[in-house]
Write an enzyme that holds these catalytic residues in place. Sequence first.
Site, short mmCIF file in Angstrom:
data_model
loop_
_atom_site.label_atom_id
_atom_site.label_comp_id
_atom_site.label_asym_id
_atom_site.label_seq_id
_atom_site.Cartn_x
_atom_site.Cartn_y
_atom_site.Cartn_z
N GLY A 212 0.86 -1.18 -0.20
CA GLY A 212 -0.04 -0.19 0.21
C GLY A 212 0.81 1.41 0.10
O GLY A 212 0.60 1.97 -0.81
N GLU B 10 -5.76 2.43 6.35
CA GLU B 10 -5.41 1.30 7.38
C GLU B 10 -6.28 1.25 8.60
O GLU B 10 -6.16 1.94 9.60
CB GLU B 10 -3.82 1.71 7.61
CG GLU B 10 -3.05 0.93 8.71
CD GLU B 10 -3.30 -0.65 8.19
OE1 GLU B 10 -3.69 -1.37 9.03
OE2 GLU B 10 -2.64 -1.06 7.22
N ALA C 171 10.77 -12.06 -1.11
CA ALA C 171 11.43 -12.85 -2.03
C ALA C 171 12.77 -13.50 -1.66
O ALA C 171 13.11 -14.57 -1.87
CB ALA C 171 11.80 -12.03 -3.54
N GLY D 91 -2.83 -7.34 1.57
CA GLY D 91 -1.97 -8.60 1.75
C GLY D 91 -2.25 -9.60 0.60
O GLY D 91 -2.94 -9.38 -0.35
N HIS E 177 33.65 8.20 4.43
CA HIS E 177 33.00 9.64 4.60
C HIS E 177 33.32 10.46 3.28
O HIS E 177 34.29 10.44 2.74
CB HIS E 177 33.72 10.46 5.78
CG HIS E 177 33.34 11.76 5.89
ND1 HIS E 177 31.97 12.19 6.43
CD2 HIS E 177 33.64 12.95 5.51
CE1 HIS E 177 31.87 13.35 6.39
NE2 HIS E 177 33.07 14.00 5.86
#
Length: 462
Positions: A184, A202, A314, A266, A439
């Site tokens: 979603g 939701e 996966a 889902g 860095h």
Amino acid sequence: MANDASTVFDLVILGGGSGGYAAALRGAQLGLDVALIEKDKVGGTCLHRGCIPTKALLHAGEIADQARESEQFGVKATFEGIDIAGVHKYKDGVIAGLYKGLQGLVASRKVTYIEGEGRLSSPTSVDVNGQRVQGRHVLLATGSVPKSLPGLEIDGNRIISSDHALVLDRVPKSAIILGGGVIGVEFASAWKSFGSEVTVIEGLKHLVPVEDENSSKLLERAFRKRGIKFNLGTFFEKAEYTQDGVKVTLADGKEFEAEVLLVAVGRGPVSAGLGYEEQGVAMDRGYVLADEYMRTNVPTISAVGDLVPTLQLAHVGFAEGILVAERLAGLKAVPIDYDGVPRVTYCHPEVASVGITEARAKEIYGADKVVALKYNLAGNGKSKILNTTGEIKLVQVKDGAVVGVHMVGDRMGEQVGEAQLIYNWEALPAEVAQLIHAHPTQNEALGEAHLALAGKPLHSHD
């Protein structure tokens, strides 16, 4: 098919998605004679209707956002809109290249590939294309499909699943997305980048509710800033057509209208009518039950991937398939620590994690034994350059190992590799603090967080 109908394979695999093809490739590599049966295309949901195409859409959306926002970086560019046909051409090209490579891998490993719809016909055989394929062992890997809710019919027109959304021939002017989990929020992010007005519904109290609550709150804040609307904590009641789109009503009577409704509640297992129950395979709500070695209750049958009630990822399917192949080849198989699996939601900003949440750590170890530290990406040079915000949160057992790493920010999915090493090798903060991180990189934010947790912060306040 093998020319000799009496051939008995070492391993017959039903389903050529992530779990199935990983088992086939590893099994063949270890000298097993493998047959792989797939009704559609090798690669399954992930390659053709899941991970790969959705991430391609999200990247196209990222390019659109960068074009809109280029002037803040001193670059003059004009954004003229989304060519959805061009987006699909790019997406499909990515899929086609990977698919061709995967087909070549399967052929090079001398896996016997059978295209057709298979059905388990005995504890050691699968029927496909009118023939019976015999094996000393059978691996069930038939995957999953998008789910819906009772009374909510996905028609592929105005009420669609993720499968339909991936091939939609237009950018919807407005969309309601039912479900604030991974699928979603990824579509919400992509469609917003394409110019849609998006509302996520939701029923639970947070977006990405399985993540650490801090990550959910950071994502919600970012979505508000992007103009992605969401309604939390109230469940869906009904959906109906309007003159130009769809109206969604929630349990509290609140109503939302949009051009399309994406149902992202889902995915459910593909197991009905495939002969599993007839052969005595233990099941629960359509899932095949398996132990930590992926063995079912039938000695000659294993199961992996979205078909079993483990994490629907996966890379979990890959790992489970490899585990089965190695076990059958006589190698020592090590059960998967599912908490140690990296999890990434590829919305903007990304949400990445490995290990357990702070709340779960407190349940296991006790609240007084858990230490949590947040490192704000505002102190990270590369994140500043990229103009992304977010946090890295570490969860530690007091005087012990780091048991959870939770990250929110652009490109955090690329940092989860080191995070999984920290968790899986049970690293102490002081041990990670000794490592030198390049860095300026976003990766050094992980190092900085561990420096702070070890009591010697550099670019962060005590």
